[in-house]
Design a protein around this motif. Structure first.
Motif, short mmCIF file in Angstrom:
data_model
loop_
_atom_site.label_atom_id
_atom_site.label_comp_id
_atom_site.label_asym_id
_atom_site.label_seq_id
_atom_site.Cartn_x
_atom_site.Cartn_y
_atom_site.Cartn_z
N HIS A 1 25.58 37.57 64.36
CA HIS A 1 24.95 37.94 63.09
C HIS A 1 26.06 38.06 62.06
O HIS A 1 26.54 39.15 61.74
CB HIS A 1 24.17 39.25 63.24
N SER A 2 26.46 36.94 61.53
CA SER A 2 27.67 36.87 60.70
C SER A 2 27.52 37.54 59.34
O SER A 2 28.52 37.83 58.67
CB SER A 2 28.11 35.42 60.52
N PHE A 3 26.27 37.79 58.88
CA PHE A 3 26.11 38.47 57.60
C PHE A 3 26.73 39.87 57.60
O PHE A 3 27.05 40.41 56.55
CB PHE A 3 24.62 38.58 57.22
N ARG A 4 26.90 40.45 58.77
CA ARG A 4 27.54 41.76 58.86
C ARG A 4 28.98 41.72 58.34
O ARG A 4 29.52 42.77 57.98
CB ARG A 4 27.56 42.24 60.31
N PHE A 5 29.59 40.54 58.35
CA PHE A 5 30.99 40.41 57.94
C PHE A 5 31.14 39.87 56.53
O PHE A 5 32.25 39.73 56.04
CB PHE A 5 31.74 39.51 58.93
N LEU A 6 30.03 39.54 55.87
CA LEU A 6 30.10 39.03 54.51
C LEU A 6 30.55 40.16 53.57
O LEU A 6 29.97 41.24 53.58
CB LEU A 6 28.73 38.50 54.07
N ALA B 1 30.40 44.35 64.72
CA ALA B 1 29.57 43.19 65.09
C ALA B 1 28.31 43.66 65.81
O ALA B 1 28.27 44.74 66.40
CB ALA B 1 30.35 42.23 65.97
N ALA B 2 27.28 42.84 65.77
CA ALA B 2 26.04 43.15 66.50
C ALA B 2 26.29 42.99 67.99
O ALA B 2 26.82 41.97 68.43
CB ALA B 2 24.92 42.22 66.04
N ASN B 3 25.93 44.00 68.77
CA ASN B 3 26.09 43.90 70.23
C ASN B 3 24.77 43.50 70.89
O ASN B 3 23.77 43.26 70.20
CB ASN B 3 26.63 45.22 70.79
N PHE B 4 24.77 43.44 72.20
CA PHE B 4 23.57 42.99 72.91
C PHE B 4 22.41 43.98 72.75
O PHE B 4 21.24 43.59 72.76
CB PHE B 4 23.87 42.76 74.39
N GLU B 5 22.72 45.28 72.60
CA GLU B 5 21.66 46.26 72.35
C GLU B 5 20.98 45.98 71.01
O GLU B 5 19.76 46.08 70.88
CB GLU B 5 22.23 47.68 72.36
N ASP B 6 21.79 45.60 70.01
CA ASP B 6 21.21 45.20 68.72
C ASP B 6 20.33 43.97 68.88
O ASP B 6 19.28 43.86 68.25
CB ASP B 6 22.33 44.91 67.71
N GLY B 7 20.77 43.04 69.73
CA GLY B 7 19.97 41.84 69.99
C GLY B 7 18.64 42.16 70.63
O GLY B 7 17.62 41.53 70.33
N LEU B 8 18.62 43.15 71.53
CA LEU B 8 17.37 43.58 72.16
C LEU B 8 16.42 44.17 71.13
O LEU B 8 15.22 43.88 71.14
CB LEU B 8 17.68 44.59 73.27
N TYR B 9 16.95 45.01 70.25
CA TYR B 9 16.11 45.60 69.19
C TYR B 9 15.52 44.51 68.30
O TYR B 9 14.32 44.53 67.97
CB TYR B 9 16.95 46.58 68.36
N VAL B 10 16.33 43.53 67.91
CA VAL B 10 15.83 42.44 67.06
C VAL B 10 14.70 41.70 67.76
O VAL B 10 13.68 41.38 67.14
CB VAL B 10 16.97 41.47 66.69
N GLN B 11 14.84 41.44 69.06
CA GLN B 11 13.78 40.77 69.80
C GLN B 11 12.49 41.59 69.81
O GLN B 11 11.38 41.05 69.74
CB GLN B 11 14.23 40.48 71.24
N ASP C 1 18.46 42.43 61.63
CA ASP C 1 19.72 43.04 62.02
C ASP C 1 20.46 43.59 60.80
O ASP C 1 21.04 44.69 60.86
CB ASP C 1 20.60 42.01 62.74
N LEU C 2 20.45 42.86 59.70
CA LEU C 2 21.19 43.28 58.51
C LEU C 2 20.66 44.60 57.96
O LEU C 2 21.45 45.47 57.54
CB LEU C 2 21.08 42.19 57.44
N VAL C 3 19.35 44.78 57.97
CA VAL C 3 18.75 46.03 57.46
C VAL C 3 19.28 47.23 58.26
O VAL C 3 19.66 48.26 57.69
CB VAL C 3 17.22 45.96 57.51
N THR C 4 19.31 47.09 59.58
CA THR C 4 19.83 48.18 60.41
C THR C 4 21.31 48.41 60.16
O THR C 4 21.77 49.56 60.09
CB THR C 4 19.59 47.87 61.90
N PHE C 5 22.07 47.33 60.00
CA PHE C 5 23.50 47.46 59.72
C PHE C 5 23.76 48.21 58.43
O PHE C 5 24.64 49.08 58.35
CB PHE C 5 24.13 46.07 59.65
N LEU C 6 22.98 47.92 57.39
CA LEU C 6 23.19 48.53 56.08
C LEU C 6 22.71 49.98 56.02
O LEU C 6 23.33 50.82 55.36
CB LEU C 6 22.47 47.72 55.00
N THR C 7 21.62 50.28 56.70
CA THR C 7 20.96 51.58 56.53
C THR C 7 21.09 52.51 57.73
O THR C 7 20.75 53.70 57.62
CB THR C 7 19.46 51.39 56.26
N ASN C 8 21.52 51.98 58.89
CA ASN C 8 21.54 52.75 60.14
C ASN C 8 20.14 53.22 60.53
O ASN C 8 19.98 54.25 61.21
CB ASN C 8 22.48 53.96 60.03
N GLN C 9 19.14 52.48 60.11
CA GLN C 9 17.74 52.80 60.42
C GLN C 9 17.09 51.61 61.12
O GLN C 9 17.39 50.46 60.81
CB GLN C 9 16.96 53.11 59.13
#
Length: 389
Positions: A122-127, A336-346, A187-195
């Motif tokens: 999820h490369s937007f996390r590094f933009l 970076a997004a980890n596998f737990e983040d990937g599970l949440y996105v799914q 994923d980006l929404v969670t990264f920005l807001t921690n929600q």
């Protein structure tokens, strides 16, 4: 010493990624494709010394310690779990597998080998624009509580560059706007807001059934349009529209976070804000940085490529001798997004698809254990029904 890299996949992302990796000092040792001729052509084009159509031929190479999984989602879990099991670091493309079952397997493998890097692309996390936005939120730029996040994505056809029917044309194989773009947004929404989202409502549509190259009996089932709402844990509403029907248009994105007194907005790669009685938006970050490495012509968004460059730079830093010696190799890629983040996105993707079918709000339910075979069969039937509707 930087690890040797094995790449799974030969698509547009791979052809953009390889020059970025080389610019950062990485050596690409092997490339894989399901079709041997495709692997051979990519190896020749990208000057990779070894190519194969056998997964183990890459994973078992002694000169390969970092794996990039950039192939079809149905192979993400298989390759990632096996690679971690033999001590290889993993960067896996989004979304994590085909569904939560795949993602949970990846989570378990990552937990079992905690010293290895295992992240989702999820490369937007590094933009830079989003990093500055996150910082401004933490500094309370909005003053009053956040109320609404409005996201609008516009791009050209997702299928215009595809010569023959493949996984990107099939919703059940992981193709389409929801998986390929929506997963980034969730994923980006969670990264920005921690929600995280607690419930969702959405509509997913596959308007394009054929192109001038893909025609005949087989139809495209992957959605080229989706709109969804997410209610976050803190009550904030997220509205998202992803439209790939803007003919001849380049990728455009607008991510706006609002309160009753101010807003922050990323347009393209720029961050702007407005608060109080100001008559116009102020420029907080202007994206004027040029990409440092030569890249092939690509329809991939510049913002995605720039985020990818930054992520690869973080990976390079992670493998520098000082980090390995100190035992904190993961520190540079901790955002970076980890596998737990990937599970949440799914979990969110599954809820959006269900909502599109039922026309109701659906609770986001994250899987914690593997379902039995009957549950798996029911899930496959529901997914097929949704893709055909």
């Amino acid at each position: 010493m930087l690890p040797g890299i094995g790449v799974f996949g030969t698509g547009p992302v791979v052809k953009v990624l390889v020059p970025i990796l080389r610019e950062n000092g990485f050596k690409i040792e092997a490339i894989w494709s399901k079709i041997l001729q495709d692997a051979q052509a990519a190896a020749k084009e990208l000057a990779v010394p070894f190519f194969t159509d056998k997964i183990d031929d890459v994973l078992l190479r002694r000169d390969v310690d970092l794996i990039f999984v950039l192939c079809s989602p149905n192979l993400h879990a298989q390759i990632s779990v096996k690679a971690l099991g033999i001590g290889k670091h993993i960067v896996c493309d989004k979304p994590a597998g085909l569904n939560q079952v795949d993602a949970l397997k990846m989570v378990r493998a990552g937990q079992y080998y905690p010293t290895l890097i295992s992240v989702i692309n999820h490369s937007f996390r590094f933009l830079p624009a989003f990093l500055h936005m996150k910082k401004k939120l933490e500094e309370n730029y909005l003053v009053s509580p956040m109320t609404l996040i409005d996201i609008r994505i516009q791009c050209g056809s997702l299928f215009g560059d595809i010569d023959t029917f493949d996984w990107k044309c099939d919703d059940t194989m992981g193709g389409g706007a929801l998986n390929l773009i929506g997963s980034h947004i969730i994923d980006l929404v969670t990264f920005l807001t921690n929600q995280k989202a607690v419930r969702v409502h959405g509509i997913v549509k596959a308007f394009t059934k054929h192109t001038h190259k893909i025609k005949g009996i087989r139809q495209i089932t992957a959605p080229d349009f989706c709109a969804f709402q997410m209610e976050l844990q803190n009550g904030v509403l997220v509205t998202t529209t992803i439209n790939s029907h803007t003919v001849g248009s380049t990728f455009q994105q607008e991510i706006m976070i609002c309160s009753s007194t101010a807003h922050l907005v990323v347009r393209g790669g720029d961050l702007l804000g407005r608060k109080g009685d100001k008559n116009a938006e102020e420029v907080i970050y202007l994206d004027v940085e040029d990409l440092k490495c030569p890249l092939p012509n690509s329809f991939l968004p510049k913002t995605f490529i720039k985020g990818l460059c930054k992520m690869v730079s973080a990976l390079r830093e992670a493998f520098l001798p000082v980090n390995e010696k100190a035992g904190w190799i993961k520190e540079p890629v901790c955002s970076a997004a980890n596998f737990e983040d990937g599970l949440y996105v799914q979990a969110v993707l599954a809820a959006i698809r269900e909502s599109s079918q039922t026309r109701q709000w659906v609770k986001v339910s994250i899987m914690t254990e593997q379902p039995d075979k009957n549950e798996l069969l029911s899930a496959v039937v529901r997914r097929t029904a949704i893709s055909m509707s």
